[in-house]
Design a protein around this motif. Structure first.
Motif, mmCIF file in Angstrom:
data_model
loop_
_atom_site.group_PDB
_atom_site.id
_atom_site.type_symbol
_atom_site.label_atom_id
_atom_site.label_comp_id
_atom_site.label_asym_id
_atom_site.label_seq_id
_atom_site.Cartn_x
_atom_site.Cartn_y
_atom_site.Cartn_z
ATOM 1 N N GLU A 48 56.632 117.950 -25.380
ATOM 2 C CA GLU A 48 57.085 119.320 -25.627
ATOM 3 C C GLU A 48 56.246 120.222 -24.726
ATOM 4 O O GLU A 48 55.132 119.881 -24.356
ATOM 5 N N HIS A 49 56.785 121.371 -24.365
ATOM 6 C CA HIS A 49 56.044 122.434 -23.699
ATOM 7 C C HIS A 49 55.685 122.065 -22.243
ATOM 8 O O HIS A 49 55.263 120.955 -21.958
ATOM 9 N N ASP A 50 55.875 123.014 -21.369
ATOM 10 C CA ASP A 50 55.594 122.827 -19.954
ATOM 11 C C ASP A 50 54.129 123.083 -19.635
ATOM 12 O O ASP A 50 53.370 123.618 -20.450
ATOM 13 N N TRP A 51 53.771 122.695 -18.415
ATOM 14 C CA TRP A 51 52.442 122.916 -17.872
ATOM 15 C C TRP A 51 52.557 123.726 -16.578
ATOM 16 O O TRP A 51 53.608 123.760 -15.946
ATOM 17 N N TRP A 52 51.438 124.342 -16.180
ATOM 18 C CA TRP A 52 51.296 124.910 -14.848
ATOM 19 C C TRP A 52 50.197 124.113 -14.158
ATOM 20 O O TRP A 52 49.095 123.966 -14.709
ATOM 21 N N VAL A 53 50.462 123.572 -12.993
ATOM 22 C CA VAL A 53 49.509 122.676 -12.340
ATOM 23 C C VAL A 53 49.407 122.998 -10.857
ATOM 24 O O VAL A 53 50.324 123.554 -10.246
ATOM 25 N N ALA A 54 48.267 122.617 -10.287
ATOM 26 C CA ALA A 54 48.047 122.763 -8.849
ATOM 27 C C ALA A 54 47.171 121.610 -8.392
ATOM 28 O O ALA A 54 46.223 121.236 -9.084
ATOM 29 N N SER A 72 43.015 111.847 -5.461
ATOM 30 C CA SER A 72 42.485 112.923 -4.622
ATOM 31 C C SER A 72 40.974 112.887 -4.675
ATOM 32 O O SER A 72 40.381 112.224 -5.535
ATOM 33 N N LEU A 73 40.351 113.622 -3.774
ATOM 34 C CA LEU A 73 38.894 113.674 -3.710
ATOM 35 C C LEU A 73 38.356 115.004 -4.217
ATOM 36 O O LEU A 73 37.249 115.426 -3.858
ATOM 37 N N GLY A 74 39.124 115.640 -5.060
ATOM 38 C CA GLY A 74 38.689 116.882 -5.670
ATOM 39 C C GLY A 74 39.483 117.138 -6.933
ATOM 40 O O GLY A 74 40.445 116.435 -7.234
ATOM 41 N N PRO A 75 39.099 118.154 -7.695
ATOM 42 C CA PRO A 75 39.758 118.418 -8.980
ATOM 43 C C PRO A 75 41.072 119.158 -8.810
ATOM 44 O O PRO A 75 41.224 120.013 -7.938
ATOM 45 N N ALA A 76 42.034 118.828 -9.657
ATOM 46 C CA ALA A 76 43.256 119.610 -9.780
ATOM 47 C C ALA A 76 43.014 120.715 -10.805
ATOM 48 O O ALA A 76 41.949 120.790 -11.427
ATOM 49 N N VAL A 77 44.013 121.574 -10.981
ATOM 50 C CA VAL A 77 43.928 122.659 -11.965
ATOM 51 C C VAL A 77 45.151 122.584 -12.861
ATOM 52 O O VAL A 77 46.270 122.341 -12.389
#
Length: 268
Positions: A48-54, A72-77
């Motif tokens: 349920e419910h969407d996310w916002w991601v980068a 990846s070699l770094g954090p997503a958001v």
């Protein structure tokens, strides 16, 4: 509504493909957070419910439902608006190819919607079955059965890459790449090329991710101090560990530990 958290380890037949399975359902304030890198692909199933991601490259947040975040070699958001009902599967490089049907290089540093990987109908059926299941144990069982079918239908991975991935994982990322090359009796160029195509990063970078992932797990145990975690994971000193945590998680070790202990521990 009190938050619901659940974790599970995969059945033994899937341990080469799946690291951890998670479930969460909660209602609370909106939250934006840095998502630490893992040695593989994070498969997020929004019941349920969407996310916002980068992704880690600094691209703007975009709205999505279920998706896969490649190595990846770094954090997503990530950001949610206060309501979450989600499952996460940490897929190894072998699991990425078998379950999602694409090599790690195709997802590296990217966030791809689940229907674009397995098809709209297959994604909808999986999510509906998981949402309708009676509790987390049933959801985990359904998800593992789905993964097992995908793995059974997938072509076998390249033997050299599978060997290299397993050796780096079983040594906690501490196996020197030159020794790995000698074990495989291949050139450094051959190893790097084949590994990068299948995994999405080179063997040295993947070894760093494996070491960091081990450190992240140890930091979740409050009795472990930074110096002992650094030593256990093969870092030269506490400062080295701190630099790697900042690079892969985007936060300090203390903040990473606080985030780890906010959720229940992964079963041993």
């Amino acid at each position: 509504m009190a938050p619901e958290f659940a974790t599970a380890l995969p059945r033994p037949a899937l341990t080469d493909h799946v690291g951890r399975l998670w479930g969460v359902r909660s209602v609370g304030p909106p939250e934006e957070r840095s998502e630490a890198a893992i040695p593989g692909t994070a498969l997020i199933l929004a019941l349920e419910h969407d996310w916002w991601v980068a992704p880690a490259d600094g691209a703007p947040l975009r709205r999505t439902g279920s998706f896969a975040g490649g190595v990846s070699l770094g954090p997503a958001v990530s950001r949610h608006e206060g309501r979450t009902h989600t499952m996460q599967v940490d897929l190894s490089p072998l699991g990425t190819a078998a379950v999602l049907g694409v090599p790690g290089a195709a997802l590296a540093g990217a966030i791809v919607d689940l229907p674009d990987l397995i098809g709209e109908a297959a994604a909808r059926e999986l999510l509906e079955r998981l949402a309708d299941a009676d509790g987390w144990p049933d959801r985990f069982a359904l998800l593992e059965a789905w993964i097992a079918r995908r793995v059974a239908d997938a072509p076998a991975p390249r033997a050299d890459v599978a060997w290299a991935v397993r050796r780096l994982e079983e040594t906690g990322g501490r196996l020197p790449i030159e020794e790995l090359r000698r074990e495989l009796r291949c050139s450094r160029r051959h190893l790097s090329s084949r590994f990068r195509e299948a995994v999405g990063v080179g063997p040295k970078a993947y070894a760093r991710l494996v070491r960091f992932d081990r450190a992240r797990q140890l930091l979740g145990v409050r009795t472990n101090d930074l110096a002992s975690v650094a030593a256990a994971c093969g870092y030269s000193d506490q400062a080295h560990l701190t630099r790697e945590v900042r690079a892969f998680a985007g936060v300090t070790p203390a903040a990473l530990r606080a985030g780890a202990t906010a959720s229940p521990p992964v079963p041993a």
